[in-house]
Design an enzyme around this catalytic site. Sequence first.
Site, PDB file in Angstrom:
ATOM      1  N   CYS A 112       0.817  -1.227   0.000  1.00  0.00           N
ATOM      2  CA  CYS A 112       0.000   0.000   0.000  1.00  0.00           C
ATOM      3  C   CYS A 112       0.848   1.273   0.000  1.00  0.00           C
ATOM      4  O   CYS A 112       0.320   2.366  -0.191  1.00  0.00           O
ATOM      5  CB  CYS A 112      -0.951   0.001   1.186  1.00  0.00           C
ATOM      6  N   HIS A 251      -3.254   7.038   2.439  1.00  0.00           N
ATOM      7  CA  HIS A 251      -3.742   5.743   1.958  1.00  0.00           C
ATOM      8  C   HIS A 251      -5.106   5.489   2.596  1.00  0.00           C
ATOM      9  O   HIS A 251      -5.289   5.683   3.803  1.00  0.00           O
ATOM     10  CB  HIS A 251      -2.729   4.658   2.350  1.00  0.00           C
ATOM     11  N   ASN A 281     -10.161  -0.286   0.517  1.00  0.00           N
ATOM     12  CA  ASN A 281      -8.703  -0.233   0.429  1.00  0.00           C
ATOM     13  C   ASN A 281      -8.268  -0.818  -0.918  1.00  0.00           C
ATOM     14  O   ASN A 281      -8.436  -2.010  -1.156  1.00  0.00           O
ATOM     15  CB  ASN A 281      -8.116  -1.038   1.600  1.00  0.00           C
TER      16      ASN A 281
HETATM   17  N1  COA Z   1     -18.317  -8.118  10.545  1.00  0.00           N
HETATM   18  C1  COA Z   1     -18.671  -8.327  11.825  1.00  0.00           C
HETATM   19  N2  COA Z   1     -17.814  -8.653  12.790  1.00  0.00           N
HETATM   20  C2  COA Z   1     -16.512  -8.743  12.441  1.00  0.00           C
HETATM   21  C3  COA Z   1     -16.055  -8.518  11.139  1.00  0.00           C
HETATM   22  C4  COA Z   1     -17.026  -8.213  10.158  1.00  0.00           C
HETATM   23  N3  COA Z   1     -16.701  -7.972   8.894  1.00  0.00           N
HETATM   24  N4  COA Z   1     -14.725  -8.674  11.117  1.00  0.00           N
HETATM   25  C5  COA Z   1     -14.333  -8.978  12.342  1.00  0.00           C
HETATM   26  N5  COA Z   1     -15.413  -9.017  13.167  1.00  0.00           N
HETATM   27  C6  COA Z   1     -15.453  -9.320  14.598  1.00  0.00           C
HETATM   28  C7  COA Z   1     -14.281 -10.139  15.037  1.00  0.00           C
HETATM   29  O1  COA Z   1     -14.513 -11.506  14.804  1.00  0.00           O
HETATM   30  C8  COA Z   1     -14.207  -9.810  16.518  1.00  0.00           C
HETATM   31  O2  COA Z   1     -15.181 -10.577  17.189  1.00  0.00           O
HETATM   32  P1  COA Z   1     -14.847 -11.207  18.629  1.00  0.00           P
HETATM   33  O3  COA Z   1     -14.603 -10.024  19.523  1.00  0.00           O
HETATM   34  O4  COA Z   1     -16.084 -11.974  18.920  1.00  0.00           O
HETATM   35  O5  COA Z   1     -13.636 -12.036  18.419  1.00  0.00           O
HETATM   36  C9  COA Z   1     -14.673  -8.349  16.558  1.00  0.00           C
HETATM   37  O6  COA Z   1     -15.360  -8.113  15.324  1.00  0.00           O
HETATM   38  C10 COA Z   1     -13.548  -7.349  16.706  1.00  0.00           C
HETATM   39  O7  COA Z   1     -12.510  -7.726  15.821  1.00  0.00           O
HETATM   40  P2  COA Z   1     -11.183  -6.924  15.694  1.00  0.00           P
HETATM   41  O8  COA Z   1     -10.315  -7.583  14.676  1.00  0.00           O
HETATM   42  O9  COA Z   1     -10.613  -6.655  17.053  1.00  0.00           O
HETATM   43  O10 COA Z   1     -11.759  -5.546  15.131  1.00  0.00           O
HETATM   44  P3  COA Z   1     -10.992  -4.240  14.762  1.00  0.00           P
HETATM   45  O11 COA Z   1     -11.592  -3.116  15.465  1.00  0.00           O
HETATM   46  O12 COA Z   1      -9.497  -4.395  14.826  1.00  0.00           O
HETATM   47  O13 COA Z   1     -11.371  -4.071  13.213  1.00  0.00           O
HETATM   48  C11 COA Z   1     -10.389  -4.348  11.058  1.00  0.00           C
HETATM   49  C12 COA Z   1     -10.992  -5.035  12.281  1.00  0.00           C
HETATM   50  C13 COA Z   1      -9.889  -5.395  10.097  1.00  0.00           C
HETATM   51  C14 COA Z   1     -11.482  -3.522  10.425  1.00  0.00           C
HETATM   52  C15 COA Z   1      -9.240  -3.429  11.535  1.00  0.00           C
HETATM   53  O14 COA Z   1      -8.364  -4.159  12.345  1.00  0.00           O
HETATM   54  C16 COA Z   1      -8.454  -2.804  10.403  1.00  0.00           C
HETATM   55  O15 COA Z   1      -8.987  -2.101   9.586  1.00  0.00           O
HETATM   56  N6  COA Z   1      -7.128  -3.028  10.429  1.00  0.00           N
HETATM   57  C17 COA Z   1      -6.198  -2.422   9.509  1.00  0.00           C
HETATM   58  C18 COA Z   1      -6.515  -2.894   8.187  1.00  0.00           C
HETATM   59  C19 COA Z   1      -5.686  -2.241   7.182  1.00  0.00           C
HETATM   60  O16 COA Z   1      -5.797  -1.076   7.004  1.00  0.00           O
HETATM   61  N7  COA Z   1      -4.872  -3.010   6.529  1.00  0.00           N
HETATM   62  C20 COA Z   1      -4.164  -2.647   5.406  1.00  0.00           C
HETATM   63  C21 COA Z   1      -3.107  -1.700   5.717  1.00  0.00           C
HETATM   64  S1  COA Z   1      -2.546  -1.196   4.240  1.00  0.00           S
END
Ligand code: COA
Length: 324
Positions: A112, A251, A281
């Site tokens: 990215c 980004h 993204n």
């Molecule tokens: N819908 C509903 N629930 C979801 C879900 C979805 N699409 N994806 C994950 N969950 C759940 C998880 O299973 C977890 O449940 P649990 O507490 O029962 O285990 C809960 O939501 C929280 O998950 P978590 O991973 O802690 O959430 P988060 O706040 O970190 O958000 C992302 C998840 C992926 C959205 C976030 O981590 C993110 O955007 N990370 C960076 C991604 C990124 O930018 N990557 C590329 C960089 S270039």
Amino acid sequence: MNAKIIGMGHYAPQKVYTNTDMEKFVETNDEWIVQRTGIKQRHIAADDEFTTDLATKAAQKALENAGIGAEELDLIILATVTPDYFTPSCSCVVQKNINAKNAAAFDINAACSGFVTGTVIAKQFIETGLYKRVMVIGADALSKATDYTDRSTCILFGDAAGAVIYGASEENGVMSIDIGANGADGDKLTSLAYRYDEEEINMRLSKNPNHIRMAGSEVMNFAVRAMTKAAQRVCKEKGFTINDVDVIIPHQANIRIIESAAKLLKVDMNKIFTNLEFYGNTSSASVPVAMCEAVEQGVLKRGDKFIIVGFGGGLTWGAALIEY
Ligand code: COA
């Protein structure tokens, strides 16, 4: 000579998956996706549409926008993590498609951060006087590498391409840059090529080695710090503060990353351009697509000073302070 933006173009496939469409693949819902990411829809390439198809359309638009012919390009740099082939490179395919017969061409992989890294390379070629016109393309068809059984990643990714042409100019252009990597945390965001790594493969619900796997919250923490520090460093190098900058184009990964970085940078969200709501993204495409839309919407104007900043797989980051 400085590397000045002389043209830009972008393209995204017609097909769109809304958050409601995502409910067909995984257990999720619009409210969760919007609250946790800010994303409402993403563009998805057709089965017979690939990274170079998106890149070619963006490149053609950038040439038209710059008002130059393809034969005037000296170099095409294409950043992607979803190439059509390992060889020929995507940049060579685009060179053929647009008939840029005088251009050298190579691909780079900085995930990215790819487009910003390409911009840094273009700056070097132009400032040394070797080349006069360099096209940098960020293009990715992430849908091809997305595990649609993994709800923590599939809701994030979309497909697009953006192209920017930098030309040699006596006016200010790309003014300062900052790139870096933290390979020690590379395992937080992976997609396998030839290396057989059973443990890695088994971490995917799909067991498809090409699919992206990500430790979401760890990548998020890295992203906030990387975006903040890189933006501060490109300002400092020129003796600027963040208040001297008119627009920040980050980004487009997750609105929470951008809001957290804005808080640390002490800048109003009004200064930060976002369009992730409509694209998700798109990896290396996200910054150039956002640049194009910022100009189209009158947010970024000639003479403005702006920062582009990327972060992602590698782990890598990159920023540039640019006068448009
Ligand atoms: N819908 C509903 N629930 C979801 C879900 C979805 N699409 N994806 C994950 N969950 C759940 C998880 O299973 C977890 O449940 P649990 O507490 O029962 O285990 C809960 O939501 C929280 O998950 P978590 O991973 O802690 O959430 P988060 O706040 O970190 O958000 C992302 C998840 C992926 C959205 C976030 O981590 C993110 O955007 N990370 C960076 C991604 C990124 O930018 N990557 C590329 C960089 S270039």
